[in-house]
Design a protein around this motif. Structure first.
Motif, PDB file in Angstrom:
ATOM      1  N   LYS A   7       0.837  -1.202   0.000  1.00  0.00           N
ATOM      2  CA  LYS A   7       0.000   0.000   0.000  1.00  0.00           C
ATOM      3  C   LYS A   7       0.868   1.247   0.000  1.00  0.00           C
ATOM      4  CE  LYS A   7      -4.035   2.098   0.939  1.00  0.00           C
ATOM      5  NZ  LYS A   7      -4.840   2.419  -0.188  1.00  0.00           N
ATOM      6  N   GLY A   8       0.583   2.163  -0.926  1.00  0.00           N
ATOM      7  CA  GLY A   8       1.289   3.429  -0.971  1.00  0.00           C
ATOM      8  C   GLY A   8       0.665   4.424  -0.003  1.00  0.00           C
ATOM      9  N   LYS A   9       1.369   5.517   0.250  1.00  0.00           N
ATOM     10  CA  LYS A   9       0.864   6.562   1.136  1.00  0.00           C
ATOM     11  C   LYS A   9       0.975   7.904   0.442  1.00  0.00           C
ATOM     12  CE  LYS A   9       2.050   4.235   5.373  1.00  0.00           C
ATOM     13  NZ  LYS A   9       2.626   4.327   6.694  1.00  0.00           N
ATOM     14  N   ALA A  10      -0.022   8.745   0.632  1.00  0.00           N
ATOM     15  CA  ALA A  10      -0.063  10.092   0.073  1.00  0.00           C
ATOM     16  C   ALA A  10       0.186  10.057  -1.443  1.00  0.00           C
ATOM     17  CB  ALA A  10       0.915  10.999   0.796  1.00  0.00           C
ATOM     18  N   LYS A  11       1.312  10.577  -1.889  1.00  0.00           N
ATOM     19  CA  LYS A  11       1.607  10.627  -3.325  1.00  0.00           C
ATOM     20  C   LYS A  11       2.297   9.376  -3.839  1.00  0.00           C
ATOM     21  CE  LYS A  11       1.935  15.614  -3.607  1.00  0.00           C
ATOM     22  NZ  LYS A  11       2.753  16.758  -4.011  1.00  0.00           N
ATOM     23  N   ILE A  12       2.647   8.462  -2.947  1.00  0.00           N
ATOM     24  CA  ILE A  12       3.325   7.228  -3.347  1.00  0.00           C
ATOM     25  C   ILE A  12       2.269   6.199  -3.743  1.00  0.00           C
ATOM     26  CG2 ILE A  12       4.864   5.373  -2.607  1.00  0.00           C
ATOM     27  CD1 ILE A  12       6.035   7.420  -0.582  1.00  0.00           C
ATOM     28  N   ASP A  14       0.486   2.474  -5.007  1.00  0.00           N
ATOM     29  CA  ASP A  14       0.573   1.074  -4.590  1.00  0.00           C
ATOM     30  C   ASP A  14       1.562   0.349  -5.498  1.00  0.00           C
ATOM     31  OD1 ASP A  14      -1.477   1.738  -2.862  1.00  0.00           O
ATOM     32  OD2 ASP A  14      -3.031   0.889  -4.152  1.00  0.00           O
TER      33      ASP A  14
END
Length: 67
Positions: A7-12, A14
């Protein structure tokens, strides 16, 4: 071969990890842009199957990739 969805976060975004039987990382790519050179990993012609698996894959759970 094993697959895990990270799982990615904010602008990052998946990401998807492909790991061999010893859990060594062999491929790392964005979940929304599947890997183009699948022949390198013995998955040529299985793009649609891989796409379906990625969509259904839960985050953070490593699973065997059997396609």
């Amino acid at each position: 071969m094993h697959i895990i969805k990270v799982k990615g976060k904010a602008k990052i975004p998946d990401y998807i990890q492909l790991r061999d039987d010893d859990f060594v990382l062999i491929a790392y790519f964005r979940a929304d842009r599947p890997l183009k050179k699948l022949d390198k990993y013995g998955l040529e012609g299985k793009e649609e199957e891989l796409k379906v698996i990625i969509e259904q894959l839960p985050f953070g759970k490593i699973q065997p990739l059997n396609i």
